[in-house]
Design a protein around this motif. Sequence first.
Motif, mmCIF file in Angstrom:
data_model
loop_
_atom_site.group_PDB
_atom_site.id
_atom_site.type_symbol
_atom_site.label_atom_id
_atom_site.label_comp_id
_atom_site.label_asym_id
_atom_site.label_seq_id
_atom_site.Cartn_x
_atom_site.Cartn_y
_atom_site.Cartn_z
ATOM 1 N N THR A 269 5.968 9.266 -5.085
ATOM 2 C CA THR A 269 7.038 8.722 -4.250
ATOM 3 C C THR A 269 6.786 9.011 -2.774
ATOM 4 O O THR A 269 6.942 8.136 -1.916
ATOM 5 C CB THR A 269 8.392 9.310 -4.678
ATOM 6 O OG1 THR A 269 8.645 8.960 -6.043
ATOM 7 C CG2 THR A 269 9.526 8.781 -3.811
ATOM 8 N N VAL A 302 5.504 5.705 -12.198
ATOM 9 C CA VAL A 302 6.230 5.732 -10.932
ATOM 10 C C VAL A 302 5.757 4.613 -10.012
ATOM 11 O O VAL A 302 6.564 3.897 -9.404
ATOM 12 C CB VAL A 302 6.076 7.099 -10.243
ATOM 13 C CG1 VAL A 302 6.736 7.088 -8.864
ATOM 14 C CG2 VAL A 302 6.689 8.204 -11.103
ATOM 15 N N VAL A 306 7.711 0.981 -8.212
ATOM 16 C CA VAL A 306 7.951 0.793 -6.780
ATOM 17 C C VAL A 306 8.067 -0.694 -6.484
ATOM 18 O O VAL A 306 7.150 -1.467 -6.770
ATOM 19 C CB VAL A 306 6.803 1.407 -5.946
ATOM 20 C CG1 VAL A 306 6.998 1.092 -4.461
ATOM 21 C CG2 VAL A 306 6.741 2.912 -6.154
ATOM 22 N N THR A 315 14.971 1.215 -1.874
ATOM 23 C CA THR A 315 13.784 1.989 -2.234
ATOM 24 C C THR A 315 12.491 1.199 -2.068
ATOM 25 O O THR A 315 11.405 1.741 -2.280
ATOM 26 C CB THR A 315 13.882 2.474 -3.691
ATOM 27 O OG1 THR A 315 13.817 1.335 -4.577
ATOM 28 C CG2 THR A 315 15.179 3.223 -3.934
#
Length: 477
Positions: A269, A302, A306, A315
Amino acid sequence: MREYTGFYIDGQWVAPAGLKSFDVENPATETVCGTITLGSAEDVDRAVGAARRAFAGWSASSRADRLELLQAIGAEYQRRSADLADAVREEIGAPPALAAGAQVQLGMGHLVTAINALKDFSFEQRRGDTLVVREPIGVCGLITPWNWPLNQIAVKVYPALATGCTMVLKPSEVAPLSAYIFTEIMDAAGVPAGVYNMVNGDGPGVGVALSRHPDVDMVSFTGSTRAGVAVAENAAPTVKRVTQELGGKSPNIVLDDDAFADSVAAGVTAMMLNSGQSCNAPSRMLVPNSRMDEAVAIARSVAEGVKVGDPDDPTAIGPVASAAQFAKVQDLIEAGIAEGATVAAGGAGRPAGLDAGYFVRPTVFGHVTNQMTVAREEIFGPVLCILGYDDLDQAVEIANDTDYGLAGYVSGADLDAARGIARRIRAGWVAINHAFDLNAPFGGYKRSGNGREWADAGFHEYLETKSTLGYGSAGVG
């Protein structure tokens, strides 16, 4: 479309010496969103002259005068925050949440820390009969990049003002729109004429003239290591001070403990923030070899989650800043594939459904060795490399095996272990579990530069030290 053709010199918007225009492109749409004029050595000379004339007065200003001005800037900055966010969104394609959030708010955060530092900063001290005084260095040339435009302007302009210096700012020609609004803020806040000047331009036209100018006493540069070397070479004949915040290839050592999954996810992240366009990005994740496959699986999950290019998702990440940057990132992704790194997520090309804009697929390479190009060169895009280690001694060895030393990270549940590893990383800014502190000195070792920015640490770069011997003596008897 925005049209900004003038420069701010000696407290006024003035016409440039030449008429060489430059189109500013919104990298999210590949359309022109603004036009500026590129300055020349003649424009630099006018701005430096104004700063030199203003120095005598501003260098003699009181702490109270400087605090009053910084507070006035803060009020104007807050009033124009929406305008600043719109400009950042256009010039670097930042998603609205990022533009109005970190991109703008970091500029305000650094102002608060500068004000707090100035309130208590010691400009002089007695050492027996000697008085040691820290005086403003003089006229400063400030050269800033495009990736965090307001942050980088803030960490140079505010300490220069706080210490009594005058200045000429050259913002990046790739992202100059927010700098114009910032300059309007400075004007509205009542910065005395000549104390702050702004000239747009590129490196060859303005950057070289600023770094070479004999009446510039100090240059503060943020950008690539290659460009930083050129600035230092240009500044050398006049023996001016040069401070540099340059590139990075920062390691993130993930400890083998109960927080492993969360640590890996947090590292991915953090890498994707601002589309990976941060000099301190944790671009090399080091994990135990025994858990490499586990780390790759977590990172894949992850990264694949995105979102790219969705303006309504807070985000989501945006594009990289230009066609040239997009091409560079694509070349390096291809190099990683050619050298045998495992593509766990992403890869070459644009994300599906995004045919316009310089968007890059969030990419994770697994089973990377530290000799691969993607582990050695700063990519400056949303690309993470995962490397393996057998034990913590080897992890530290790999972490420090780089030309850079801007930042480092240690992630895990064992705070004592993390503290011990952090002490061994050769970098100027090491974060445990991605901690963040605007009061922490920021700057690098090795080819990541020299000098420090942020809060009171940044003040020292703009000061000279004078010793007056015999100051406290009764005189010759």
